[in-house]
Design an enzyme around this catalytic site. Sequence first.
Site, PDB file in Angstrom:
ATOM      1  N   LEU B  14      -4.318  -2.227  -5.814  1.00  0.00           N
ATOM      2  CA  LEU B  14      -3.080  -2.605  -6.487  1.00  0.00           C
ATOM      3  C   LEU B  14      -2.110  -3.148  -5.453  1.00  0.00           C
ATOM      4  O   LEU B  14      -1.127  -2.510  -5.083  1.00  0.00           O
ATOM      5  CB  LEU B  14      -2.467  -1.396  -7.210  1.00  0.00           C
ATOM      6  CG  LEU B  14      -2.987  -1.122  -8.620  1.00  0.00           C
ATOM      7  CD1 LEU B  14      -2.179   0.005  -9.256  1.00  0.00           C
ATOM      8  CD2 LEU B  14      -2.942  -2.354  -9.494  1.00  0.00           C
ATOM      9  N   HIS B  15      -2.451  -4.342  -4.997  1.00  0.00           N
ATOM     10  CA  HIS B  15      -1.612  -4.942  -3.960  1.00  0.00           C
ATOM     11  C   HIS B  15      -1.129  -6.304  -4.398  1.00  0.00           C
ATOM     12  O   HIS B  15      -1.842  -7.012  -5.057  1.00  0.00           O
ATOM     13  CB  HIS B  15      -2.424  -5.067  -2.671  1.00  0.00           C
ATOM     14  CG  HIS B  15      -1.772  -5.916  -1.663  1.00  0.00           C
ATOM     15  ND1 HIS B  15      -0.578  -5.562  -1.065  1.00  0.00           N
ATOM     16  CD2 HIS B  15      -2.086  -7.130  -1.170  1.00  0.00           C
ATOM     17  CE1 HIS B  15      -0.229  -6.505  -0.235  1.00  0.00           C
ATOM     18  NE2 HIS B  15      -1.119  -7.470  -0.263  1.00  0.00           N
ATOM     19  N   ALA B  16       0.035  -6.658  -4.013  1.00  0.00           N
ATOM     20  CA  ALA B  16       0.644  -7.987  -4.251  1.00  0.00           C
ATOM     21  C   ALA B  16       0.393  -8.501  -5.658  1.00  0.00           C
ATOM     22  O   ALA B  16       0.970  -8.008  -6.617  1.00  0.00           O
ATOM     23  CB  ALA B  16       0.189  -8.969  -3.204  1.00  0.00           C
ATOM     24  N   PRO B  18      -2.163  -8.383  -7.974  1.00  0.00           N
ATOM     25  CA  PRO B  18      -2.543  -7.428  -9.027  1.00  0.00           C
ATOM     26  C   PRO B  18      -1.417  -6.463  -9.359  1.00  0.00           C
ATOM     27  O   PRO B  18      -1.185  -6.150 -10.530  1.00  0.00           O
ATOM     28  CB  PRO B  18      -3.734  -6.675  -8.431  1.00  0.00           C
ATOM     29  CG  PRO B  18      -4.177  -7.453  -7.274  1.00  0.00           C
ATOM     30  CD  PRO B  18      -3.098  -8.392  -6.876  1.00  0.00           C
TER      31      PRO B  18
END
Lengths: 574, 90
Positions: B14-16, B18
């Site tokens: 769950l980065h940037a 997404p």
Amino acid sequence: MRVESMEKGEKILKGIPLSPGIGIGTIYKLAEKKEAFTQIKVKSEEQIARELARLEKALAAARTELEKLTSRTRQTVGEKEAEIFRAHLLILEDPMLKERITSKIKHDKKSASWAVSEAVEEIAESFELLEEDYFRASAVDVRDIGNHLLAALEGQEERKEGIPPGSIIAAKELTPSETACFSSKVVTAIITEKGGPTGHAAIVARALGLPALSGIPGLMDRVRDGDMAIVNGTEGVVYLNPSQELVREFEEKRKRLKEQQKLLAPGGPTVTRDGRRIELAANIREPKEAEEAFRQGAEGIGLFRTEFLFINRDQPPGEEEQLEIYRKVLELMKGRPVVVRTLDIGGDKPLPYLSLPREENPFLGLRGIRLTLKYRELFKTQLKALLRASCYGNLKIMYPMVASIEEIQEARKILEEAKQEVDKWGPEEIGIMIETPAAALAADILARELYFFSIGTNDLTQYTLAVDRGNEEVTYLYDPYHPAVLRLIYNTVEAAHKYNRWVGLCGELGGEIGAAPLLVGLGLDEISMSPIFITQVKQAILDLSYEKARELALKALKASRSQEVRELLPRLWN
Amino acid sequence: MIERKVTVTNETGLHARPAALFVQTAQRFKSKIIVKSGKKTTDAKSILGVMSLGVTRGTTITILAEGEDAREAIEALVYLVEKDLGECQE
């Protein structure tokens, strides 16, 4: 890499490569952002209210700034990079950020700038504590947003003003915003002390084609403004104050790299000298050709012929089998567009599982879309497989041999039925081959129903000139440069563009280098060809002027015979 | 309060981008929505919060929602995470 013998005053600095390429220029140091605000304590309710109001204004100003940056980046760099700033906007509007700043103003009685600076630093530091590289890199993003806010509060000039052309930017660290604002006309390379290859600044540098490297501790003390330097972004090396010889050597290398990049950049854009963009794609018959296409620099697949799935077998291919194949190609092309043509077969190639009648005239008979509209279940199975495959990439579906609007509407009905029978599908774009004169002449009627056209010049030429290319008696009459064929191409393009649809060409004519100026001048948006021709056609187009090509095409449309057309075309190759 | 667990299979967790998709989806709903990962808890509508959870591929998160559209919110978010945050999107 040879280690050059260094002369006095020359220095070599080594770092981590962030973005490939060679840049030669003079060092321009970006001074570290001084926190040009004073840490003022606010005492009265009135002062607090005032600081809160200033914060609101600054948030609004920063939002506008980021929105402008997003759209500018989308135009000058690319969509993916522009999304970085859309994510920044989300951060800016994050209630957590605003609450923390507000709390520092209200409860800690700090001035707006002070509160912003502290809040941003705290959040940035908490990211730096996370394990994964790309999470830590987000600290820079947060600080970047902090900069926008502080600039808005303090009315500061951002650092990017006034950089002289031919500069190599040297900085402690660069934010994505700053990197996105560098013009590759002015900046030749970037070197920084900090910043990793997964950070957004590196992503932007790569998208801009600016050589960059980082990981040089104490950089700012080791270089001076005005130092001449060579930056080798590919290997992560900087040569300070290089000798004339070294500069010459790297100039050569840089020129050669640029030439190679132009030709071989996978999926790199094909643009005429005066800025007109044409997409070059590949025609394939089976999945493994997609790999070759990708290697040859195809920006997509303009024609994926699906007949191989249906011939030489006793039973038609099932949905799962087809899904595998389509999915494979979509994944191989890594998000680049893939145009799949539905079954295009007729009486000349009998299929054991369809009882096709013997036809006098198979090329004017039950083939292409007509055949699949008759064999509904066969068609639906293919459509279902395509719909399911569309989740794995950028799929476009194309129907062959369409001549009238009824065929498109009937096909749409079957597509809708197919959708009822599958779980999920990605966005799907429907288009048709333009190969019947009817479709070319009535392109304006058909354009409204579809997303795109692809002109199949092989069949279009045959139908238009009433020539069976395979018939030795008349094969000499087959000529795609015939003015009639060119006019049909032109008509198709004009009609499609009137309705804002894109038009490609997937016939053999597309792979002929000599035809490139003509096809570009006629206004085609895409040309799809056998992968082996892509590099040469690309080179030919890179050398063209669209304005001149347009003039040439309009002249060709007035020609009275193909000979005249061919004489207009420059002899590009033997 | 409705609660569901879901495993994040997206490559960068769950980065940037997404995370942005996740948060933008959560923001569509009126309910209060919370995400838990391990010992950390955060507001699902806060991108900084979601990103600072440091959710990597293979991590199971818990989504909790309370409010008039809690059910729709949970369904939408679970669907988003399960369809791999990018598999069937643009």
